[in-house]
Scaffold this motif. Sequence first.
Motif, PDB file in Angstrom:
ATOM      1  N   VAL A 136       0.853  -1.184   0.000  1.00 25.04           N
ATOM      2  CA  VAL A 136       0.000   0.000   0.000  1.00 25.04           C
ATOM      3  C   VAL A 136       0.892   1.239   0.000  1.00 25.04           C
ATOM      4  O   VAL A 136       1.877   1.316   0.737  1.00 25.04           O
ATOM      5  N   ALA A 137       0.559   2.217  -0.828  1.00 23.54           N
ATOM      6  CA  ALA A 137       1.376   3.426  -0.964  1.00 23.54           C
ATOM      7  C   ALA A 137       1.040   4.416   0.145  1.00 23.54           C
ATOM      8  O   ALA A 137       0.348   5.416  -0.059  1.00 23.54           O
ATOM      9  N   ALA A 138       1.503   4.101   1.338  1.00 26.40           N
ATOM     10  CA  ALA A 138       1.328   4.982   2.495  1.00 26.40           C
ATOM     11  C   ALA A 138       2.411   4.635   3.504  1.00 26.40           C
ATOM     12  O   ALA A 138       3.099   3.619   3.361  1.00 26.40           O
ATOM     13  N   LYS A 139       2.582   5.473   4.494  1.00 25.55           N
ATOM     14  CA  LYS A 139       3.590   5.223   5.524  1.00 25.55           C
ATOM     15  C   LYS A 139       2.930   4.629   6.758  1.00 25.55           C
ATOM     16  O   LYS A 139       1.889   5.107   7.202  1.00 25.55           O
ATOM     17  N   PHE A 140       3.577   3.593   7.309  1.00 25.64           N
ATOM     18  CA  PHE A 140       3.035   2.883   8.455  1.00 25.64           C
ATOM     19  C   PHE A 140       4.098   2.784   9.559  1.00 25.64           C
ATOM     20  O   PHE A 140       5.302   2.732   9.275  1.00 25.64           O
ATOM     21  N   PRO A 141       3.670   2.736  10.835  1.00 27.94           N
ATOM     22  CA  PRO A 141       4.626   2.544  11.934  1.00 27.94           C
ATOM     23  C   PRO A 141       5.419   1.257  11.754  1.00 27.94           C
ATOM     24  O   PRO A 141       4.931   0.279  11.181  1.00 27.94           O
ATOM     25  N   LEU A 142       6.635   1.273  12.271  1.00 30.47           N
ATOM     26  CA  LEU A 142       7.538   0.125  12.163  1.00 30.47           C
ATOM     27  C   LEU A 142       7.578  -0.639  13.478  1.00 30.47           C
ATOM     28  O   LEU A 142       7.725  -0.042  14.548  1.00 30.47           O
ATOM     29  N   VAL A 143       7.467  -1.959  13.399  1.00 31.94           N
ATOM     30  CA  VAL A 143       7.658  -2.836  14.549  1.00 31.94           C
ATOM     31  C   VAL A 143       8.872  -3.717  14.268  1.00 31.94           C
ATOM     32  O   VAL A 143       8.922  -4.420  13.255  1.00 31.94           O
ATOM     33  N   SER A 207      12.874   2.837   2.303  1.00 32.35           N
ATOM     34  CA  SER A 207      11.522   2.297   2.118  1.00 32.35           C
ATOM     35  C   SER A 207      10.498   3.422   2.198  1.00 32.35           C
ATOM     36  O   SER A 207      10.513   4.234   3.120  1.00 32.35           O
ATOM     37  N   THR A 208       9.593   3.438   1.236  1.00 37.14           N
ATOM     38  CA  THR A 208       8.607   4.522   1.178  1.00 37.14           C
ATOM     39  C   THR A 208       7.362   4.245   2.007  1.00 37.14           C
ATOM     40  O   THR A 208       6.510   5.125   2.153  1.00 37.14           O
ATOM     41  N   ASN A 209       7.245   3.019   2.549  1.00 36.60           N
ATOM     42  CA  ASN A 209       6.029   2.686   3.305  1.00 36.60           C
ATOM     43  C   ASN A 209       6.267   2.597   4.807  1.00 36.60           C
ATOM     44  O   ASN A 209       5.420   2.086   5.533  1.00 36.60           O
ATOM     45  N   ILE A 210       7.409   3.067   5.281  1.00 37.76           N
ATOM     46  CA  ILE A 210       7.720   3.005   6.717  1.00 37.76           C
ATOM     47  C   ILE A 210       7.830   4.410   7.292  1.00 37.76           C
ATOM     48  O   ILE A 210       8.533   5.268   6.756  1.00 37.76           O
ATOM     49  N   ASP A 211       7.129   4.626   8.405  1.00 39.15           N
ATOM     50  CA  ASP A 211       7.228   5.871   9.160  1.00 39.15           C
ATOM     51  C   ASP A 211       8.238   5.645  10.286  1.00 39.15           C
ATOM     52  O   ASP A 211       7.915   5.032  11.320  1.00 39.15           O
ATOM     53  N   PHE A 212       9.449   6.133  10.085  1.00 36.61           N
ATOM     54  CA  PHE A 212      10.517   5.881  11.055  1.00 36.61           C
ATOM     55  C   PHE A 212      10.423   6.780  12.287  1.00 36.61           C
ATOM     56  O   PHE A 212      11.266   6.692  13.175  1.00 36.61           O
ATOM     57  N   THR A 213       9.404   7.621  12.354  1.00 36.79           N
ATOM     58  CA  THR A 213       9.212   8.420  13.565  1.00 36.79           C
ATOM     59  C   THR A 213       8.388   7.668  14.605  1.00 36.79           C
ATOM     60  O   THR A 213       8.209   8.161  15.717  1.00 36.79           O
ATOM     61  N   LYS A 214       7.873   6.489  14.229  1.00 42.08           N
ATOM     62  CA  LYS A 214       7.043   5.690  15.131  1.00 42.08           C
ATOM     63  C   LYS A 214       7.520   4.248  15.089  1.00 42.08           C
ATOM     64  O   LYS A 214       7.198   3.497  14.163  1.00 42.08           O
ATOM     65  N   ILE A 215       8.301   3.857  16.089  1.00 42.25           N
ATOM     66  CA  ILE A 215       8.893   2.515  16.108  1.00 42.25           C
ATOM     67  C   ILE A 215       8.532   1.807  17.409  1.00 42.25           C
ATOM     68  O   ILE A 215       8.651   2.373  18.504  1.00 42.25           O
ATOM     69  N   GLY A 216       8.072   0.573  17.281  1.00 46.40           N
ATOM     70  CA  GLY A 216       7.844  -0.291  18.434  1.00 46.40           C
ATOM     71  C   GLY A 216       8.779  -1.489  18.365  1.00 46.40           C
ATOM     72  O   GLY A 216       9.203  -1.898  17.274  1.00 46.40           O
ATOM     73  N   ILE A 217       9.113  -2.042  19.514  1.00 44.16           N
ATOM     74  CA  ILE A 217      10.015  -3.191  19.583  1.00 44.16           C
ATOM     75  C   ILE A 217       9.328  -4.324  20.331  1.00 44.16           C
ATOM     76  O   ILE A 217       8.712  -4.103  21.374  1.00 44.16           O
ATOM     77  N   LEU A 350       0.715  -1.855  21.133  1.00 45.50           N
ATOM     78  CA  LEU A 350       1.369  -1.184  20.012  1.00 45.50           C
ATOM     79  C   LEU A 350       0.452  -0.143  19.388  1.00 45.50           C
ATOM     80  O   LEU A 350       0.889   0.967  19.035  1.00 45.50           O
ATOM     81  N   GLU A 351      -0.823  -0.476  19.258  1.00 45.68           N
ATOM     82  CA  GLU A 351      -1.769   0.483  18.681  1.00 45.68           C
ATOM     83  C   GLU A 351      -1.916   1.713  19.575  1.00 45.68           C
ATOM     84  O   GLU A 351      -2.047   2.841  19.088  1.00 45.68           O
TER      85      GLU A 351
END
Length: 360
Positions: A136-143, A207-217, A350-351
């Motif tokens: 999907v062409a959007a940015k999503f949080p990274l886990v 990567s164009t689909n990752i929002d690196f300002t929001k990361i969970g581990i 995470l949500e």
Amino acid sequence: MMKILPVSILLLFLAGCSGKKNPKTEVYTAGFKTMQTQDKSRLYKPGTDTTDYLHFRPLDIDIWYPAHHPSATDSSLLFRNILGLLEQRANYYTASNAGNGLTQQVAQYFCDGFKCSDTLKVLNFKTQSFKNATPVAAKFPLVVYLSAYNGMSYENFTLFETLAKKGFVVVSISSIGRFPGDMTMKKEDLWEQINDAVASTIALKSSTNIDFTKIGIIGYSWGGLAGSILATKIPNVACVVSLDGSEFNRYGQQKEENADFDGIRYSEDFKNRRISAPYLRLESSTLEPDEKVDSVYNFSEKLTGEQQIIKIDAAQHEDFSCLPFVVKTSGNCKSDKQYHTISTSTINFLEKHLKNGKSF
């Protein structure tokens, strides 16, 4: 302030919120892909030069991501496809045929261990992962997920699929130590997994689909210790989930293991680290019959932010992996509810911290 909650209170809280309707969120398909690269800042195979393909540290990055709904010609992977990565990589990382037959052997081991299903049914278990599906062409949080001791990404793939469907990109980091790849409890091997995670996030920066300002581990078992340290090594970590992680070390009768953990605990890299991100620990509630614990290292001293520890009723250590669920489902055996509780709690946490969710 530390909050230690029994899972019964957690479930009552979730039930009390179930009547509140949240705005409808889009559900995606779980895409899956692997990315192979190298970390040229680290050497892997001793005594080699750059002509050897194992000279630099190899990286196999497994990624689950939100994808468009599949076409009629697309089909989801079977578990044999994901489990088979173990066999391929065992050969690749050792420059040998050491991994030959591992797919079949591991599947049989699962069936024997959980006393359910058979090898063919487990290998043919249909996942909900679609290989190389259109993202999907959007940015999503990274886990970022760190696997258990000598574990690989397949150990919790059903959790990753659900996260991808809910709009997260999941990068799973296998537990691979120094050459020839076996993880040990030595600090040098632990740091290899941590540095694999750091290098993977760097490799994915384009990567164009990752929002690196929001990361969970998330870390499971030994990966829980690795994940806790990783939280202090990369920026923008919004939360940490430990699935029965080894950061709360149980000192027992194994003197060598105790010494190895002390080598980590008292190292300069570990001593000075503090975690300010919200931290959730889901832990088992039973000890093995032959397990004797003298003391437990209180990892809470490293936590400076919001902290919660939830003990899952009747959960054993293996319940924090999806493998019991997969084996029992494939064999139509009765499945325990612990894994559902664990995965739901993890996703809601995470949500909450990556998407401002209200369910946790």
